[in-house]
Motif scaffolding. Structure first.
Motif, PDB file in Angstrom:
ATOM      1  N   ALA A  85       3.242   5.311   6.645  1.00 30.06           N
ATOM      2  CA  ALA A  85       2.829   6.561   5.986  1.00 30.06           C
ATOM      3  C   ALA A  85       3.795   7.689   6.337  1.00 30.06           C
ATOM      4  O   ALA A  85       4.191   8.472   5.460  1.00 30.06           O
ATOM      5  N   ILE A  86       4.188   7.767   7.593  1.00 33.98           N
ATOM      6  CA  ILE A  86       5.146   8.793   8.008  1.00 33.98           C
ATOM      7  C   ILE A  86       6.483   8.590   7.298  1.00 33.98           C
ATOM      8  O   ILE A  86       7.099   9.563   6.831  1.00 33.98           O
ATOM      9  N   ALA A  87       6.926   7.343   7.177  1.00 35.49           N
ATOM     10  CA  ALA A  87       8.176   7.061   6.473  1.00 35.49           C
ATOM     11  C   ALA A  87       8.093   7.497   5.015  1.00 35.49           C
ATOM     12  O   ALA A  87       9.043   8.073   4.474  1.00 35.49           O
ATOM     13  N   HIS A  88       6.953   7.241   4.372  1.00 42.41           N
ATOM     14  CA  HIS A  88       6.773   7.669   2.984  1.00 42.41           C
ATOM     15  C   HIS A  88       6.808   9.183   2.864  1.00 42.41           C
ATOM     16  O   HIS A  88       7.442   9.725   1.947  1.00 42.41           O
ATOM     17  N   ILE A  89       6.145   9.868   3.758  1.00 40.84           N
ATOM     18  CA  ILE A  89       6.101  11.332   3.703  1.00 40.84           C
ATOM     19  C   ILE A  89       7.492  11.914   3.955  1.00 40.84           C
ATOM     20  O   ILE A  89       7.925  12.832   3.243  1.00 40.84           O
ATOM     21  N   ARG A  90       8.191  11.382   4.956  1.00 38.36           N
ATOM     22  CA  ARG A  90       9.535  11.878   5.265  1.00 38.36           C
ATOM     23  C   ARG A  90      10.497  11.643   4.109  1.00 38.36           C
ATOM     24  O   ARG A  90      11.379  12.467   3.857  1.00 38.36           O
ATOM     25  N   ALA A  91      10.349  10.529   3.412  1.00 35.30           N
ATOM     26  CA  ALA A  91      11.237  10.209   2.286  1.00 35.30           C
ATOM     27  C   ALA A  91      10.764  10.871   0.985  1.00 35.30           C
ATOM     28  O   ALA A  91      11.408  10.697  -0.046  1.00 35.30           O
ATOM     29  N   LYS A  92       9.650  11.590   1.065  1.00 33.45           N
ATOM     30  CA  LYS A  92       9.045  12.209  -0.117  1.00 33.45           C
ATOM     31  C   LYS A  92       8.734  11.168  -1.196  1.00 33.45           C
ATOM     32  O   LYS A  92       8.834  11.434  -2.387  1.00 33.45           O
ATOM     33  N   ALA A  93       8.338   9.995  -0.741  1.00 33.01           N
ATOM     34  CA  ALA A  93       7.964   8.896  -1.643  1.00 33.01           C
ATOM     35  C   ALA A  93       6.446   8.781  -1.637  1.00 33.01           C
ATOM     36  O   ALA A  93       5.874   7.848  -1.096  1.00 33.01           O
ATOM     37  N   THR A  94       5.802   9.767  -2.230  1.00 31.67           N
ATOM     38  CA  THR A  94       4.336   9.824  -2.193  1.00 31.67           C
ATOM     39  C   THR A  94       3.716   9.526  -3.555  1.00 31.67           C
ATOM     40  O   THR A  94       2.733  10.144  -3.945  1.00 31.67           O
ATOM     41  N   GLY A  95       4.277   8.551  -4.218  1.00 27.89           N
ATOM     42  CA  GLY A  95       3.731   8.132  -5.504  1.00 27.89           C
ATOM     43  C   GLY A  95       2.575   7.171  -5.308  1.00 27.89           C
ATOM     44  O   GLY A  95       1.935   7.118  -4.252  1.00 27.89           O
ATOM     45  N   SER A  96       2.322   6.369  -6.322  1.00 32.21           N
ATOM     46  CA  SER A  96       1.174   5.458  -6.271  1.00 32.21           C
ATOM     47  C   SER A  96       1.328   4.396  -5.188  1.00 32.21           C
ATOM     48  O   SER A  96       0.335   3.967  -4.602  1.00 32.21           O
ATOM     49  N   ALA A  97       2.559   3.963  -4.891  1.00 30.40           N
ATOM     50  CA  ALA A  97       2.768   2.973  -3.824  1.00 30.40           C
ATOM     51  C   ALA A  97       2.280   3.519  -2.487  1.00 30.40           C
ATOM     52  O   ALA A  97       1.701   2.788  -1.684  1.00 30.40           O
ATOM     53  N   PHE A  98       2.505   4.789  -2.256  1.00 27.86           N
ATOM     54  CA  PHE A  98       2.047   5.414  -1.011  1.00 27.86           C
ATOM     55  C   PHE A  98       0.531   5.467  -0.956  1.00 27.86           C
ATOM     56  O   PHE A  98      -0.083   5.050   0.022  1.00 27.86           O
ATOM     57  N   TRP A  99      -0.083   5.943  -2.016  1.00 31.15           N
ATOM     58  CA  TRP A  99      -1.538   6.142  -2.010  1.00 31.15           C
ATOM     59  C   TRP A  99      -2.306   4.828  -2.035  1.00 31.15           C
ATOM     60  O   TRP A  99      -3.300   4.670  -1.338  1.00 31.15           O
ATOM     61  N   ILE A 100      -1.843   3.885  -2.832  1.00 33.16           N
ATOM     62  CA  ILE A 100      -2.589   2.635  -2.984  1.00 33.16           C
ATOM     63  C   ILE A 100      -2.219   1.634  -1.887  1.00 33.16           C
ATOM     64  O   ILE A 100      -3.089   1.150  -1.160  1.00 33.16           O
ATOM     65  N   ASN A 101      -0.948   1.342  -1.760  1.00 37.05           N
ATOM     66  CA  ASN A 101      -0.521   0.302  -0.817  1.00 37.05           C
ATOM     67  C   ASN A 101      -0.609   0.769   0.632  1.00 37.05           C
ATOM     68  O   ASN A 101      -1.297   0.161   1.450  1.00 37.05           O
ATOM     69  N   CYS A 102       0.098   1.828   0.935  1.00 32.72           N
ATOM     70  CA  CYS A 102       0.230   2.264   2.324  1.00 32.72           C
ATOM     71  C   CYS A 102      -1.088   2.815   2.873  1.00 32.72           C
ATOM     72  O   CYS A 102      -1.598   2.338   3.892  1.00 32.72           O
ATOM     73  N   LEU A 103      -1.630   3.819   2.218  1.00 34.82           N
ATOM     74  CA  LEU A 103      -2.873   4.417   2.716  1.00 34.82           C
ATOM     75  C   LEU A 103      -4.069   3.490   2.524  1.00 34.82           C
ATOM     76  O   LEU A 103      -5.009   3.523   3.314  1.00 34.82           O
ATOM     77  N   GLY A 104      -4.023   2.647   1.502  1.00 34.14           N
ATOM     78  CA  GLY A 104      -5.094   1.668   1.312  1.00 34.14           C
ATOM     79  C   GLY A 104      -5.138   0.676   2.463  1.00 34.14           C
ATOM     80  O   GLY A 104      -6.207   0.360   2.998  1.00 34.14           O
ATOM     81  N   MET A 105      -3.978   0.187   2.874  1.00 33.08           N
ATOM     82  CA  MET A 105      -3.912  -0.741   4.013  1.00 33.08           C
ATOM     83  C   MET A 105      -4.270  -0.031   5.320  1.00 33.08           C
ATOM     84  O   MET A 105      -4.909  -0.625   6.189  1.00 33.08           O
ATOM     85  N   LEU A 106      -3.881   1.218   5.450  1.00 29.61           N
ATOM     86  CA  LEU A 106      -4.258   1.985   6.645  1.00 29.61           C
ATOM     87  C   LEU A 106      -5.771   2.151   6.709  1.00 29.61           C
ATOM     88  O   LEU A 106      -6.381   1.963   7.767  1.00 29.61           O
ATOM     89  N   ALA A 107      -6.383   2.465   5.584  1.00 29.22           N
ATOM     90  CA  ALA A 107      -7.839   2.611   5.544  1.00 29.22           C
ATOM     91  C   ALA A 107      -8.542   1.292   5.852  1.00 29.22           C
ATOM     92  O   ALA A 107      -9.521   1.258   6.616  1.00 29.22           O
ATOM     93  N   LEU A 108      -8.037   0.184   5.296  1.00 29.71           N
ATOM     94  CA  LEU A 108      -8.621  -1.126   5.570  1.00 29.71           C
ATOM     95  C   LEU A 108      -8.490  -1.473   7.054  1.00 29.71           C
ATOM     96  O   LEU A 108      -9.432  -1.974   7.663  1.00 29.71           O
ATOM     97  N   SER A 109      -7.352  -1.174   7.644  1.00 26.58           N
ATOM     98  CA  SER A 109      -7.130  -1.459   9.060  1.00 26.58           C
ATOM     99  C   SER A 109      -8.059  -0.636   9.947  1.00 26.58           C
ATOM    100  O   SER A 109      -8.629  -1.156  10.916  1.00 26.58           O
ATOM    101  N   CYS A 110      -8.230   0.637   9.612  1.00 28.30           N
ATOM    102  CA  CYS A 110      -9.129   1.503  10.384  1.00 28.30           C
ATOM    103  C   CYS A 110     -10.578   1.054  10.229  1.00 28.30           C
ATOM    104  O   CYS A 110     -11.333   1.035  11.203  1.00 28.30           O
ATOM    105  N   ALA A 111     -10.965   0.708   9.011  1.00 30.51           N
ATOM    106  CA  ALA A 111     -12.326   0.230   8.774  1.00 30.51           C
ATOM    107  C   ALA A 111     -12.591  -1.068   9.526  1.00 30.51           C
ATOM    108  O   ALA A 111     -13.683  -1.264  10.089  1.00 30.51           O
ATOM    109  N   THR A 112     -11.591  -1.951   9.566  1.00 28.27           N
ATOM    110  CA  THR A 112     -11.741  -3.199  10.300  1.00 28.27           C
ATOM    111  C   THR A 112     -11.965  -2.938  11.775  1.00 28.27           C
ATOM    112  O   THR A 112     -12.857  -3.538  12.394  1.00 28.27           O
ATOM    113  N   LEU A 113     -11.189  -2.029  12.344  1.00 29.75           N
ATOM    114  CA  LEU A 113     -11.367  -1.709  13.756  1.00 29.75           C
ATOM    115  C   LEU A 113     -12.744  -1.090  14.007  1.00 29.75           C
ATOM    116  O   LEU A 113     -13.429  -1.453  14.949  1.00 29.75           O
ATOM    117  N   ALA A 114     -13.154  -0.174  13.131  1.00 26.40           N
ATOM    118  CA  ALA A 114     -14.462   0.468  13.286  1.00 26.40           C
ATOM    119  C   ALA A 114     -15.586  -0.544  13.178  1.00 26.40           C
ATOM    120  O   ALA A 114     -16.539  -0.534  13.991  1.00 26.40           O
TER     121      ALA A 114
END
Length: 118
Positions: A85-114
């Motif tokens: 996510a930080i790499a996407h933000i730094r590269a200003k690559a915040t399109g659909s790949a960022f929101w769906i793939n990157c943040l979606g996987m981050l949310a799934l990972s956090c939910a799994t831990l919770a």
């Protein structure tokens, strides 16, 4: 301290999703290729992401029976996607790949831990 997940299902689900991600990344499909080019990740290092995700998958599965391993692997997956996510933000690559793939996987990972902590 959480030694064994309360249910085997959340880490197994995350492991399955990561395994699919590895399979799609062996010969990267278009949306993965677009994502990696968007953050300007060098193609000669793409193999390292396969290794990281495959090891995380193995850790999540083995951690269902081995105390502490699923927690450590899940935490590593969260850190991986935070870095992505930080790499996407730094590269200003915040399109659909960022929101769906990157943040979606981050949310799934956090939910799994919770869910594993319950």
């Amino acid at each position: 301290m959480i030694l064994i997940p309360s249910s085997w299902l959340p880490p197994a689900l995350l492991a399955a999703v990561l395994l699919i991600d590895v399979a799609l990344s062996i010969r990267p499909v278009q949306f993965i290729r677009y994502c990696l080019h968007g953050v300007r990740f060098p193609e000669e290092w793409w193999w390292s992401l396969l290794v990281i995700k495959a090891l995380a998958t193995a850790g999540l599965i083995a951690g269902i029976w081995m105390p502490g391993l699923a927690f450590a692997a899940n935490s590593g997956v969260i850190v991986y996607f935070l870095c992505a996510a930080i790499a996407h933000i730094r590269a200003k690559a915040t399109g659909s790949a960022f929101w769906i793939n990157c943040l979606g996987m981050l949310a799934l990972s956090c939910a799994t831990l919770a869910l594993s902590l319950i």
